[in-house]
Motif scaffolding. Structure first.
Motif, mmCIF file in Angstrom:
data_model
loop_
_atom_site.group_PDB
_atom_site.id
_atom_site.type_symbol
_atom_site.label_atom_id
_atom_site.label_comp_id
_atom_site.label_asym_id
_atom_site.label_seq_id
_atom_site.Cartn_x
_atom_site.Cartn_y
_atom_site.Cartn_z
ATOM 1 N N ASN A 36 0.825 -1.200 0.000
ATOM 2 C CA ASN A 36 0.000 0.000 0.000
ATOM 3 C C ASN A 36 0.862 1.254 0.000
ATOM 4 O O ASN A 36 1.900 1.307 0.649
ATOM 5 C CB ASN A 36 -0.910 0.012 1.238
ATOM 6 N N GLU A 40 -2.243 4.314 -3.765
ATOM 7 C CA GLU A 40 -2.620 3.048 -4.395
ATOM 8 C C GLU A 40 -2.448 1.869 -3.439
ATOM 9 O O GLU A 40 -1.758 1.964 -2.436
ATOM 10 C CB GLU A 40 -1.723 2.776 -5.607
ATOM 11 N N ASN A 62 -4.709 -7.425 -8.100
ATOM 12 C CA ASN A 62 -5.625 -6.304 -7.990
ATOM 13 C C ASN A 62 -4.860 -5.008 -7.768
ATOM 14 O O ASN A 62 -3.778 -5.019 -7.192
ATOM 15 C CB ASN A 62 -6.572 -6.503 -6.805
ATOM 16 N N LYS A 63 -5.480 -3.921 -8.179
ATOM 17 C CA LYS A 63 -4.919 -2.602 -7.920
ATOM 18 C C LYS A 63 -6.031 -1.691 -7.431
ATOM 19 O O LYS A 63 -7.149 -1.713 -7.962
ATOM 20 C CB LYS A 63 -4.286 -2.009 -9.175
ATOM 21 N N ARG A 64 -5.702 -0.907 -6.432
ATOM 22 C CA ARG A 64 -6.650 0.045 -5.879
ATOM 23 C C ARG A 64 -6.140 1.459 -6.139
ATOM 24 O O ARG A 64 -4.969 1.761 -5.942
ATOM 25 C CB ARG A 64 -6.781 -0.154 -4.360
ATOM 26 N N ASN A 66 -6.844 4.814 -4.471
ATOM 27 C CA ASN A 66 -7.491 5.287 -3.248
ATOM 28 C C ASN A 66 -8.514 6.389 -3.520
ATOM 29 O O ASN A 66 -9.547 6.443 -2.857
ATOM 30 C CB ASN A 66 -6.450 5.769 -2.248
ATOM 31 N N GLU A 69 -11.699 4.489 -4.416
ATOM 32 C CA GLU A 69 -12.243 3.651 -3.342
ATOM 33 C C GLU A 69 -12.660 4.459 -2.111
ATOM 34 O O GLU A 69 -13.538 4.046 -1.372
ATOM 35 C CB GLU A 69 -11.245 2.557 -2.969
ATOM 36 N N ASN A 73 -16.079 3.742 -0.148
ATOM 37 C CA ASN A 73 -15.913 3.280 1.230
ATOM 38 C C ASN A 73 -17.062 3.674 2.162
ATOM 39 O O ASN A 73 -17.614 2.813 2.848
ATOM 40 C CB ASN A 73 -14.555 3.749 1.755
ATOM 41 N N LEU A 83 -10.668 -2.837 -0.474
ATOM 42 C CA LEU A 83 -11.315 -2.431 -1.713
ATOM 43 C C LEU A 83 -10.279 -2.294 -2.816
ATOM 44 O O LEU A 83 -9.210 -1.732 -2.604
ATOM 45 C CB LEU A 83 -12.029 -1.084 -1.522
ATOM 46 N N TYR A 84 -10.613 -2.801 -3.997
ATOM 47 C CA TYR A 84 -9.709 -2.714 -5.145
ATOM 48 C C TYR A 84 -10.503 -2.306 -6.371
ATOM 49 O O TYR A 84 -11.637 -2.721 -6.554
ATOM 50 C CB TYR A 84 -8.978 -4.035 -5.362
ATOM 51 N N THR A 85 -9.896 -1.496 -7.219
ATOM 52 C CA THR A 85 -10.563 -0.903 -8.358
ATOM 53 C C THR A 85 -10.552 -1.817 -9.580
ATOM 54 O O THR A 85 -11.568 -1.991 -10.240
ATOM 55 C CB THR A 85 -9.879 0.438 -8.724
#
Length: 163
Positions: A36, A40, A62-64, A66, A69, A73, A83-85
């Motif tokens: 993290n 991201e 996976n990639k988030r 922020n 998300e 949230n 949470l991941y995008t």
């Protein structure tokens, strides 16, 4: 193969992810490595069950983002770290020849019965990380790249990228 033996193999053999800054999380029968930053999050993981063998399913990278998300949230009240995008699943191109797997609906499931098969799975994970996940993270290094993909693809295909 016993439950604890499989966990020990993961802890001992997935150091290539730890060397890239990922940390291991294990909850019930879900295993993932995550990294993290302020902007991201990155995760590689899978679920597994134990029958007469270890049955691995749901392998994804996976990639988030922020910024995305953080908007979702409060609505669904899930911790941001979960949470991941966007995501990508592996393909069969670099599965070691003697590693047992099945494929259905574009998803790959592995059957691990022996220590040797566990090591083959580790080899596959290294290939998935190096050949797919790293490229995926680079290809979608920002939201603009995600938007370009969304614009080029029919809305019915968006589920192939968006989690």
């Amino acid at each position: 193969m016993a439950h604890q033996n499989f966990i020990d193999i993961i802890k001992n053999e997935f150091t290539f992810l730890e060397n890239d800054g990922y940390q291991l999380r294990i909850e019930d029968r879900t295993v993932w490595y995550e990294k993290n930053t302020k902007k991201e999050g990155f995760r590689i993981g899978f679920s597994w069950t134990e029958y007469d063998c270890i049955w691995i399913s749901g392998l994804t990278a996976n990639k988030r983002f922020n910024i995305v998300e953080k908007l979702i949230n409060p609505i669904i009240n899930v911790d941001l770290i979960n949470l991941y995008t966007i995501y990508i699943s592996p393909n069969v191109d670099y599965i070691p020849e003697s590693l047992n797997y099945t494929e259905s609906n574009g998803k790959i499931n592995f059957e691990i019965s022996t220590y040797e098969e566990s090591l083959l799975f580790v080899d596959f994970m290294k290939s998935f990380y190096d050949k797919t996940a790293k490229r995926f993270y680079e290809e979608y290094k920002n939201l603009e790249n995600v938007n370009v993909w969304l614009d080029k693809n029919d809305i019915n295909n968006h589920v192939n990228l968006i989690t």
